[in-house]
Design a protein around this motif. Structure first.
Motif, short mmCIF file in Angstrom:
data_model
loop_
_atom_site.label_atom_id
_atom_site.label_comp_id
_atom_site.label_asym_id
_atom_site.label_seq_id
_atom_site.Cartn_x
_atom_site.Cartn_y
_atom_site.Cartn_z
N TYR A 139 0.86 -1.18 0.00
CA TYR A 139 0.00 0.00 0.00
C TYR A 139 0.90 1.23 0.00
CZ TYR A 139 -4.10 -2.88 0.82
OH TYR A 139 -5.10 -3.81 0.68
N TYR A 153 -1.09 -10.80 -2.54
CA TYR A 153 0.13 -10.33 -1.89
C TYR A 153 0.19 -10.85 -0.47
CZ TYR A 153 -1.66 -6.88 1.40
OH TYR A 153 -2.23 -6.28 2.48
N ARG A 196 -2.94 -12.99 0.92
CA ARG A 196 -4.32 -12.58 0.71
C ARG A 196 -4.61 -12.65 -0.79
NH1 ARG A 196 -7.89 -8.52 2.44
NH2 ARG A 196 -9.04 -10.46 2.41
N HIS A 254 -7.44 -7.97 -3.99
CA HIS A 254 -8.70 -7.36 -3.54
C HIS A 254 -8.66 -5.84 -3.67
CE1 HIS A 254 -5.96 -7.41 -0.06
NE2 HIS A 254 -6.58 -6.33 0.36
N HIS A 273 -10.48 -2.60 -1.65
CA HIS A 273 -11.26 -2.23 -0.46
C HIS A 273 -12.25 -1.11 -0.78
CE1 HIS A 273 -8.79 -4.20 2.70
NE2 HIS A 273 -7.78 -4.01 1.87
FE FE Z 1 -5.97 -5.04 1.89
#
Ligand code: FE
Ligand code: MBD
Length: 280
Positions: A162, A196, A217, A220, A222
């Protein structure tokens, strides 16, 4: 008579030490917490060394938590706790209309992402990856379009980071706030997300290793969906083609949130995802 410190009478003593000014809710919740902690400790015959290792683990969570990573949330996620709390909070019931399923917010939400007009891209810098065009409509549970709904969206770069974790990405890269138009419609350009690993160099990673589990994960995006006078809706969408969609390290995938990224005719949009949201 001798006082025992190892059986229920001791637990009763500790619970019973709460004073009259404790609220009924605190009396109930803290009483239950003390009961469970004592039962856990007795059942597993926790020693002083083991207890101290637990204390050090908790202290380390606090030391690593910061703006870039919240290990308190991450550790909760590895235990399935955030998903459990989310599902208990948002149990969908009743026959009248269905709300979009919720999913956990995770440790990487940031408020105040840039506002963009519909159709805009949240990609501020070329970080590779495949373009995706995400579009749909927000309605109430009866299907009436909702105008003026704010959609905050965020996802990782293809390197699995991120924006706030990555010095090479500009502030708020791959995050944006959009508003539904008079027909409840929204659309934006982003990247097709990639699967990731969650950060595993801290307490959450230690836990994963202790349990012989992987950190991945599924890819995705969010969402945080808000409108004055309405509940807010926090969710994620998942790429159906991702291998981890049935094996999420943090147990957050729900069937209704798995979407197809189909081929788009327009090269500038590349991948095409439709996601319809309903809530109240
Ligand atoms: Fe996330
Ligand atoms: C994430 O990116 C995430 O979305 C969640 C829920 C937990 C860890 C990392």
């Amino acid at each position: 008579m001798e006082q025992s410190f190892t059986d229920q009478s001791f637990t009763d003593l500790v619970i019973g030490a709460m004073g009259p000014k404790t609220t009924p809710k605190m009396r109930r919740i803290l009483g239950s917490l003390i009961q469970h902690i004592h039962d856990f400790t007795r059942e597993n015959h926790i020693t002083v060394d083991e207890w101290l290792a637990g204390v050090e683990f908790i202290n380390r969570i606090g030391q690593i938590s910061d703006d870039k990573r919240d290990e308190g949330i991450l550790v909760s996620d590895v235990f399935g706790l955030e998903s459990l709390v989310d599902s208990l909070t948002n149990q969908i019931g009743g026959a009248a209309g269905q709300s979009t399923e919720t999913a956990i917010i995770g440790p990487f939400y940031r408020s105040g992402s840039p506002r963009y007009p519909n159709g805009a891209s949240i990609i501020q810098k070329d970080v590779g990856g495949e373009l995706a065009w995400v579009h749909g409509r927000v309605t109430d549970k009866q299907g009436k379009p909702l105008a003026g709904v704010e959609l905050e969206v965020w996802h990782t770069a293809p390197n699995g980071l991120y924006e706030q974790q990555d010095p090479d990405q500009p502030e708020y890269n791959l995050r944006g706030t959009f508003t539904t138009d008079e027909n409840g419609k929204y659309d934006y350009i982003c990247l097709r997300p990639t699967s990731y690993p969650i950060p595993y160099d801290g307490p959450a990673g230690d836990l994963l290793r202790l349990m012989d589990r992987h950190p991945n994960r599924p890819s995705h995006i969010h969402w945080r969906v808000t409108k004055q006078g309405y509940h807010s809706l926090i969710t994620q969408i998942y790429d159906s083609r991702d291998d981890y969609v049935t094996n999420d390290a943090v147990f957050a995938v729900k069937d209704g949130l798995v979407v197809e990224f189909t081929d788009a005719s327009d090269e500038a949009k590349k991948r095409n995802v439709q996601f319809e949201l309903a809530y109240d």
